[in-house]
Design an enzyme around this catalytic site. Structure first.
Site, PDB file in Angstrom:
ATOM      1  N   GLY A 134      34.850  46.657  48.838  1.00 24.17           N
ATOM      2  CA  GLY A 134      35.010  46.086  47.519  1.00 24.17           C
ATOM      3  C   GLY A 134      33.656  45.784  46.891  1.00 24.17           C
ATOM      4  O   GLY A 134      32.664  45.566  47.595  1.00 24.17           O
ATOM      5  N   SER A 135      33.593  45.773  45.569  1.00 24.37           N
ATOM      6  CA  SER A 135      32.373  45.334  44.899  1.00 24.37           C
ATOM      7  C   SER A 135      32.316  43.811  44.928  1.00 24.37           C
ATOM      8  O   SER A 135      33.287  43.150  45.297  1.00 24.37           O
ATOM      9  CB  SER A 135      32.355  45.849  43.458  1.00 24.37           C
ATOM     10  OG  SER A 135      32.230  47.249  43.447  1.00 24.37           O
ATOM     11  N   GLY A 136      31.186  43.266  44.533  1.00 21.11           N
ATOM     12  CA  GLY A 136      31.035  41.815  44.539  1.00 21.11           C
ATOM     13  C   GLY A 136      30.220  41.314  45.714  1.00 21.11           C
ATOM     14  O   GLY A 136      30.014  40.115  45.855  1.00 21.11           O
ATOM     15  N   HIS A 137      29.764  42.241  46.565  1.00 18.58           N
ATOM     16  CA  HIS A 137      28.954  41.858  47.722  1.00 18.58           C
ATOM     17  C   HIS A 137      27.519  42.365  47.599  1.00 18.58           C
ATOM     18  O   HIS A 137      26.795  42.430  48.583  1.00 18.58           O
ATOM     19  CB  HIS A 137      29.555  42.417  49.007  1.00 18.58           C
ATOM     20  CG  HIS A 137      31.005  42.132  49.167  1.00 18.58           C
ATOM     21  ND1 HIS A 137      31.491  40.848  49.173  1.00 18.58           N
ATOM     22  CD2 HIS A 137      32.081  42.938  49.307  1.00 18.58           C
ATOM     23  CE1 HIS A 137      32.817  40.886  49.321  1.00 18.58           C
ATOM     24  NE2 HIS A 137      33.193  42.139  49.395  1.00 18.58           N
TER      25      HIS A 137
ATOM     26  N   LYS B 202      34.118  47.834  57.320  1.00 20.34           N
ATOM     27  CA  LYS B 202      34.307  46.413  57.596  1.00 20.34           C
ATOM     28  C   LYS B 202      35.778  46.180  57.924  1.00 20.34           C
ATOM     29  O   LYS B 202      36.665  46.732  57.270  1.00 20.34           O
ATOM     30  CB  LYS B 202      33.882  45.570  56.385  1.00 20.34           C
ATOM     31  CG  LYS B 202      32.423  45.816  55.990  1.00 20.34           C
ATOM     32  CD  LYS B 202      31.848  44.752  55.089  1.00 20.34           C
ATOM     33  CE  LYS B 202      32.507  44.642  53.723  1.00 20.34           C
ATOM     34  NZ  LYS B 202      32.549  45.902  52.952  1.00 20.34           N
TER      35      LYS B 202
ATOM     36  N   ASP C 137      40.345  48.005  53.869  1.00 18.78           N
ATOM     37  CA  ASP C 137      39.273  48.950  54.193  1.00 18.78           C
ATOM     38  C   ASP C 137      39.690  49.870  55.326  1.00 18.78           C
ATOM     39  O   ASP C 137      39.458  51.086  55.281  1.00 18.78           O
ATOM     40  CB  ASP C 137      37.992  48.196  54.561  1.00 18.78           C
ATOM     41  CG  ASP C 137      37.446  47.404  53.385  1.00 18.78           C
ATOM     42  OD1 ASP C 137      38.068  46.381  53.033  1.00 18.78           O
ATOM     43  OD2 ASP C 137      36.436  47.815  52.800  1.00 18.78           O
TER      44      ASP C 137
ATOM     45  N   HIS D 173      35.108  37.044  50.486  1.00 15.83           N
ATOM     46  CA  HIS D 173      36.007  37.441  49.402  1.00 15.83           C
ATOM     47  C   HIS D 173      36.595  36.243  48.676  1.00 15.83           C
ATOM     48  O   HIS D 173      37.664  36.333  48.095  1.00 15.83           O
ATOM     49  CB  HIS D 173      37.143  38.306  49.934  1.00 15.83           C
ATOM     50  CG  HIS D 173      36.667  39.587  50.511  1.00 15.83           C
ATOM     51  ND1 HIS D 173      36.290  39.712  51.814  1.00 15.83           N
ATOM     52  CD2 HIS D 173      36.479  40.798  49.949  1.00 15.83           C
ATOM     53  CE1 HIS D 173      35.890  40.954  52.040  1.00 15.83           C
ATOM     54  NE2 HIS D 173      35.996  41.625  50.939  1.00 15.83           N
TER      55      HIS D 173
END
Ligand SMILES: Nc1ncnc2c1ncn2[C@@H]1O[C@H](COP(=O)(O)OP(=O)(O)O)[C@@H](O)[C@H]1O
Ligand SMILES: Nc1ncnc2c1ncn2[C@@H]1O[C@H](COP(=O)(O)OP(=O)(O)O)[C@@H](O)[C@H]1O
Ligand SMILES: [Mg+2]
Ligand SMILES: [Mg+2]
Ligand SMILES: [Mg+2]
Ligand SMILES: [Mg+2]
Lengths: 330, 198, 330, 198
Positions: free
Chosen positions: A53-56, A104, A109, A218
């Protein structure tokens, strides 16, 4: 909403356009959401592909380049990418030497990368996979989705990437990636909740005198909420949680990681406490990386990841790397 | 008997329900997950709707297969592969019949549910979409209304459960007291069947 | 208070201990608050020394190393360091070739560095000084303390440091530093106020649907408050504010800087908008740096700094650098 | 006449006042500056107090010189060099007399104020510490109480001013309506004189 965005729907695409603008040496496919090394496929080299996911950020797109990832697939914010992306990335970086997926350990995922592996193999790309699951805050892994993948992802990507750059064959790149994961553990703490663009308000309510122990990346709450602790107390708690699960008999790599909104000044202060407690526990530190590397949007907080190094791990850690977020030796 | 048109109406009603309830699904996911379940499904069903409109399949099975494929390619997360597999597998079970009975649909859904259980490794009581889907598929032999009611009860029954799969499982005891977002969207999926039948 | 600290009083010292632990190649004097390159003084090389209040990390301590600063002096949070620190730093890095002080234009920094220059010269160190004053949000500089030093500090430190590393004499290092400053302008925006450890609550009240235009890096409010703007609108506003004051006739260096708590995903999205507006205005971009480099503790927001480059500036920008926060080419 | 002991009492009373009012000074600085004026002065006067206790100077001039030197070495910011210069310069003006008159002190303060004005380039009306110090020094010829009152009035008078020096000047019009933190601490400095005289 205090966000530097246009609309929630375009956050990931906008970020990719900006990544492309800043790093002309990357090949950024904004429409299909794949970030590839400009010189891929590199003849004879195993491809190392990750995503999530994006945001990391900078994980994973900021780790694409010489000596680390061959490609990264960003999903929507906090949402695993789809199989089509990873299959496309695998095809783009495969030189015939095969591709390692660094995954991950989250249900999304895992499932999506599984499907991607099938797709890629159908197209004749040899694909191996390694799961990163370092987060000791997830206990009883028999009764859960299993330990999450967090900070150790950086170690796995760096070291597997270095091995691939050296020309190691797929099974060796896979083996060292697996070994790094097995020797790594993490624990994270949140001082504030996270606000995703789509939701626009904090994912949970954390009164300002409290903190969450054992959080993931998250925005999910942790296992336990406590009254605010000092940096010293947090370091004791986090390091001891890691050491309960990992008794290193050789010097460690330490990642002292910020969740995104914790000032570097505080993070360095926390690093001092992490080093103190490691010294008190008799654990020597071989290398330390301090910074916001595996983040959770605007979350304040930190995590500690330790990897029991060995000679090969250290050598590959020190090997040259040239990516947007991690660079040395070149 | 249920024809392709019924299945298109089903998917349409489901898309509308997802759009209407996206905020609530995301809120539920915020409590015990990562606050994206509503937007995930919105993205997926919007893409599926476009694909179904562009080139409407003419059998029930094909409607489900195409929708499932779109979900897999656009949703991501846990729910993308799971719902994608549910619909693809159910669609496959329906073969290329032009019309199917409610009982055949129930049978196909059970095949899809079994595939979801295998893929995700969850059992009933783990606080997942299965807790709404399984009782609904059983009640579907009776009527659409019974199925919808069973799904809603199944979703509500997840509230006191301790999550053992997906992100919510990381919370341990703290997952208790919240309704599972996936079970909630599964109730929408089954509820949309009743609407399509009206 | 959502801070990862022990007590407010030790924040700076704790941060220095953590910096020392993470970077064994730096010489960190925690008591006297001076961070020095491990190999200083380098024979024949001009020393480049900077400093300022803490809370802007990685500025300045994170820029000490090969090809950039010889030493940095961190003050208390948002408080200029004292003259004793800078004089000590100057003595530690002077090889006889003299020392350049890089001073951000704030009353406190100017006065303290002035006093330090006197002290150092009394001890026989030749000291030149360059003021950084790039912030176009400060208008009417006749009626104010003058334009603030913000993002351009990074450009000046990098480029002066590279010139010094090449062996340029003091007056040339000073001249290029001054030229970089003269050719640089910045503009910053805050989406949230900052909370200093000593105060423990936000320095000003910013309702969540509003933003501050033209902020500095010390939590001071800006010149103007407005209803929330999109990333696109902010980029238009900030870039145009800079271009009103600087009409580059050659490609620019661009720093797209986060104030500390803005997620990298958003910052890259903002970078896309900055590149878009620069393209619309006909300004080519030679190099782009995106990240949290000149920060304001936990402030959410961003700033844009442009430097009208020339051949020498570009060459020195590209020259090898090896510091905790900026590394390439080595 | 005022001896070293009086000057030590002055510095003591000032240190206490700064400790007591640090929160308010920082709040004022938060509004138009960077929220550190209180902690800056606390740090400086705490260091000065320790130095004065360790090795008490025996002339009025030496008390001020030592205090000023400590402020310069420990405060930082704008106020460190400015208050440091004020006291050092005033101390220098007092020479090594063992006792000085109130008028001599007023004269010495005026020398210090002139040095501050030269160093910082501010004029009365620029919304700085000078707006409290200048009227206070003038009124000191009359009495300690008059000086304290003049300083307090001077500080209050900064509220409607538009700042032209220091950080507050960056705010332009928005600096209006807030009392200057430095003028406020200057009123404490003068007020402490009255206390020491009691
Ligand atoms: N292993 C699993 N088996 C069945 N359903 C699952 C499993 N893991 C998660 N789910 C369902 O998926 C839902 C979450 O979906 P979503 O939020 O879209 O994905 P993610 O958890 O990746 O963010 C959960 O509420 C749950 O019902
Ligand atoms: N040029 C100047 N001349 C006189 N006084 C000044 C000047 N600049 C600032 N000041 C005073 O200093 C005060 C701020 O001190 P402080 O907050 O400790 O330093 P900083 O502004 O560096 O944070 C202001 O309120 C003002 O009274
Ligand atoms: Mg998700
Ligand atoms: Mg979710
Ligand atoms: Mg200050
Ligand atoms: Mg101040």
């Amino acid at each position: 909403m205090r966000m530097l965005i246009n609309v929630p729907e375009t956050v990931v695409a906008d970020g990719l356009r900006g990544l492309a603008a800043a790093h002309p040496d990357l090949n950024v496919d904004v429409e299909n959401r794949v970030v590839v090394r400009g010189d891929a496929p590199v003849a004879g080299k195993v491809g190392v592909v990750s995503g999530g996911g994006s945001g990391h950020e900078p994980l994973h797109g900021g780790f694409v380049g010489f000596g680390m990832l061959s490609a990264a697939c960003p999903g929507e914010v906090f949402t695993s990418p789809v199989p089509d992306q990873m299959a496309r990335a695998a095809a783009a970086v495969d030189s015939g030497a095969g591709v390692l997926f660094v995954v991950k350990n989250y249900t999304g995922d895992v499932l999506n990368f599984d499907m991607a592996q099938e797709l890629a193999q159908d197209e004749g790309v040899q694909v191996a996979k390694v799961l990163v699951n370092d987060d000791v805050a997830v206990q009883d892994s028999l009764y859960t989705a299993g330990r999450r993948g967090t900070g150790a992802t950086l170690f796995v990507e760096k070291i597997a990437g270095a091995a691939a750059e050296e020309g190691a064959p797929l099974e060796r790149v896979e083996a060292i990636a697996r070994r790094v994961n097995e020797r790594s553990r993490s624990f994270g703490v949140a001082l504030s909740a996270v606000t995703t663009p789509a939701k626009g308000s904090p994912t949970f309510d954390l009164p300002s005198g409290e903190l969450e122990l054992g959080i993931g990346i998250h925005g999910e709450p942790g296992r336990e909420r406590r009254p605010m602790m000092t940096s010293r107390e947090i370091a004791d708690f986090a390091v001891d949680a890691v050491l309960e699960d990992l008794q290193p008999s050789s010097p460690v790599l330490a990642l002292v990681n910020g969740m995104g909104a914790t000032p570097l000044l505080e993070l360095y202060g926390f690093n001092a406490e992490v080093h103190r407690v490691l010294a008190e526990r008799g654990v020597p530190v071989a290398r330390t990386l301090v910074g916001n590397y595996v983040t959770s949007l605007d979350m304040a907080g930190c995590s500690v990841t330790l990897c029991e190094a060995d000679e090969e791990i250290l050598r590959l850690w020190d090997a040259p790397v040239e990516t947007p977020a991690l660079r040395w030796g070149r | 008997m249920l024809d392709a048109d019924f299945f298109l109406r089903w998917m349409n009603a489901l898309t509308e329900a997802v759009n209407r309830e996206a905020g609530r699904l995301t809120e539920l996911d915020a409590a015990i997950g990562d606050a994206d379940h509503g937007t995930n499904l919105q993205r997926g069903f919007t893409a599926a709707k476009a694909a179904l409109e562009k080139d409407a399949p003419d059998t029930p099975g094909a409607v489900l297969m195409l929708t499932g494929r779109q979900l897999i390619s656009t949703v991501g997360g846990a729910s993308g592969p799971l719902y994608g597999t549910l619909l693809r597998r159910a669609g496959k079970a329906l073969g290329d019949e032009a019309e199917v009975s409610r009982e055949q649909l129930a049978e196909a859904l059970r095949a899809g549910i079994a595939a979801v259980a295998q893929l995700g490794g969850a059992k009933p009581g783990d606080k997942t979409m299965l807790d709404a889907l399984e009782p609904a598929a059983a009640a579907l032999d009776e009527s659409f209304t019974a199925a919808r009611e069973a799904a809603e009860e199944g979703a509500a029954a997840t509230v006191p459960m301790l999550a053992r799969k997906g992100r919510a499982s990381y919370l341990g005891e703290r997952s208790i007291g919240h309704q599972d977002p996936g079970a909630t969207s599964s109730a929408l999926l089954i509820g949309a069947l009743e609407e399509a039948a009206r």
